[in-house]
Motif scaffolding. Sequence first.
Motif, PDB file in Angstrom:
ATOM      1  N   GLN A 154      -3.133  16.071  -1.661  1.00  0.00           N
ATOM      2  CA  GLN A 154      -2.569  14.720  -1.697  1.00  0.00           C
ATOM      3  C   GLN A 154      -3.367  13.811  -0.768  1.00  0.00           C
ATOM      4  N   ASN A 175      -0.808   6.526  -3.932  1.00  0.00           N
ATOM      5  CA  ASN A 175      -1.387   7.788  -3.481  1.00  0.00           C
ATOM      6  C   ASN A 175      -2.000   8.520  -4.662  1.00  0.00           C
ATOM      7  N   LYS A 176      -2.863   9.451  -4.341  1.00  0.00           N
ATOM      8  CA  LYS A 176      -3.483  10.190  -5.434  1.00  0.00           C
ATOM      9  C   LYS A 176      -3.668  11.641  -5.035  1.00  0.00           C
ATOM     10  N   ARG A 177      -3.938  12.469  -6.033  1.00  0.00           N
ATOM     11  CA  ARG A 177      -4.221  13.871  -5.760  1.00  0.00           C
ATOM     12  C   ARG A 177      -5.652  14.159  -6.168  1.00  0.00           C
ATOM     13  N   VAL A 191      -3.036  10.128   0.855  1.00  0.00           N
ATOM     14  CA  VAL A 191      -2.174   8.966   1.022  1.00  0.00           C
ATOM     15  C   VAL A 191      -3.047   7.733   1.166  1.00  0.00           C
ATOM     16  N   GLN A 192      -2.742   6.721   0.377  1.00  0.00           N
ATOM     17  CA  GLN A 192      -3.540   5.507   0.421  1.00  0.00           C
ATOM     18  C   GLN A 192      -2.654   4.328   0.768  1.00  0.00           C
ATOM     19  N   GLU A 193      -3.227   3.362   1.460  1.00  0.00           N
ATOM     20  CA  GLU A 193      -2.529   2.114   1.648  1.00  0.00           C
ATOM     21  C   GLU A 193      -3.112   1.154   0.625  1.00  0.00           C
TER      22      GLU A 193
END
Lengths: 190, 190
Positions: free
Chosen positions: A57, A65-67, A59-61
């Motif tokens: 995973q 979010n992406k995997r 985590v993006q701001e």
Amino acid sequence: MALRHAVLAALLDGEYSGYQLAKAFDIGVANFWHALPQQLYAELTRLEKDGLVAGRQVVQESRPNKRLFRVTEAGRAELERFAAAASKPSFIRDDLLVKVQAADRVGTAPVIEQLQERAAAADAKIELLGALLRQLRGDMDEEEFLLRGERIGPYLTCLRGLAFEREHRDWCLRIAAVLRERRRAPHGER
Amino acid sequence: MALRHAVLAALLDGEYSGYQLAKAFDIGVANFWHALPQQLYAELTRLEKDGLVAGRQVVQESRPNKRLFRVTEAGRAELERFAAAASKPSFIRDDLLVKVQAADRVGTAPVIEQLQERAAAADAKIELLGALLRQLRGDMDEEEFLLRGERIGPYLTCLRGLAFEREHRDWCLRIAAVLRERRRAPHGER
DNA sequence: TCTGAGTAGTCACTTTTTTGAGTATGATGC
DNA sequence: GCATCATACTCAAAAAAGTGACTACTCAGA
């Protein structure tokens, strides 16, 4: 299990999300396989369940979010096994060819039109692939890159795609010309 | 519904049984579609149920009876409708390409072998198609036939198939040569 | 401020394709 | 005389591929 190996092969060069993979499948990978995003997400889930890829995973701001997925050792081994097994023969499977087969028994006007659209689409793809090839080989020329480049797989499949698109474009244009000519100067009876 | 139209197009030139159609799908029709006999029988049944083809029983001595199918008017109309609708783009979908994509990350020996088998198979197909084309155009030369022949559809799709097989053979041989050369004289590290 | 495009995905469902196993008969080759 | 090939098909099931409808959030432009 076929998309499976295409995904593994596409994933060999680094970590990608399903979304990124879907883009890759629209350009480079499209030279040997085609799939919609939903299929890729589903296949990634299955591959992960089978331990052939590993996802993490991120985590993006400011965006979802992406995997990201990478091929595991088991995945690489599976690809190895696949590479050693017999391949099914390849064949063209194309609506447009079906229409051309019927060409002088049905109205040719729409077929001529589609042949020309196809030729234009092939042209666009040829440019895209040309650019991709230049990018992949960097500042080497092709011969040198093929001999000394460290990752030539994607380049080789793009070469195939390029040849395919060129051939396809030429055929479309020639057939369109033939069919137009026959409309202009009708042949036998009927 | 895609096999459906391939069957209709293949059936345009006369009456065929499922069995004969299966043979046609192994040679000429294979240039634009591929299917196993079971699929053809099933599709013929559906087409008949929908009134797009009509079958008639032919009683034979010394071999099993058969059913011959021909395209009905409704079938021809359906083909007309199909020819006028948009076509999906075509793409290559080939196990061997997947293997080549992975080529420098997995063992290349089996891939080189398969490339050569493929090239040989393509050669065989090229000969077959060449003979089929000569047969289709009779004593005319190609240009004349394309202009004045009364049924050019199958010829045009065979031309596509021929170009595809040639391209495929050349690519296979070239890639096999490249991969062999790289095994002989290793490149970068790894 | 609303609209549309780009990022990032999920769920449910249908259609299509492939695979495997049968049936039955006559002809052909060793 | 026995095996295999060619003709001619059928049924059932599994696997693969494709389709449609959704969620959610951000950013850029009109």
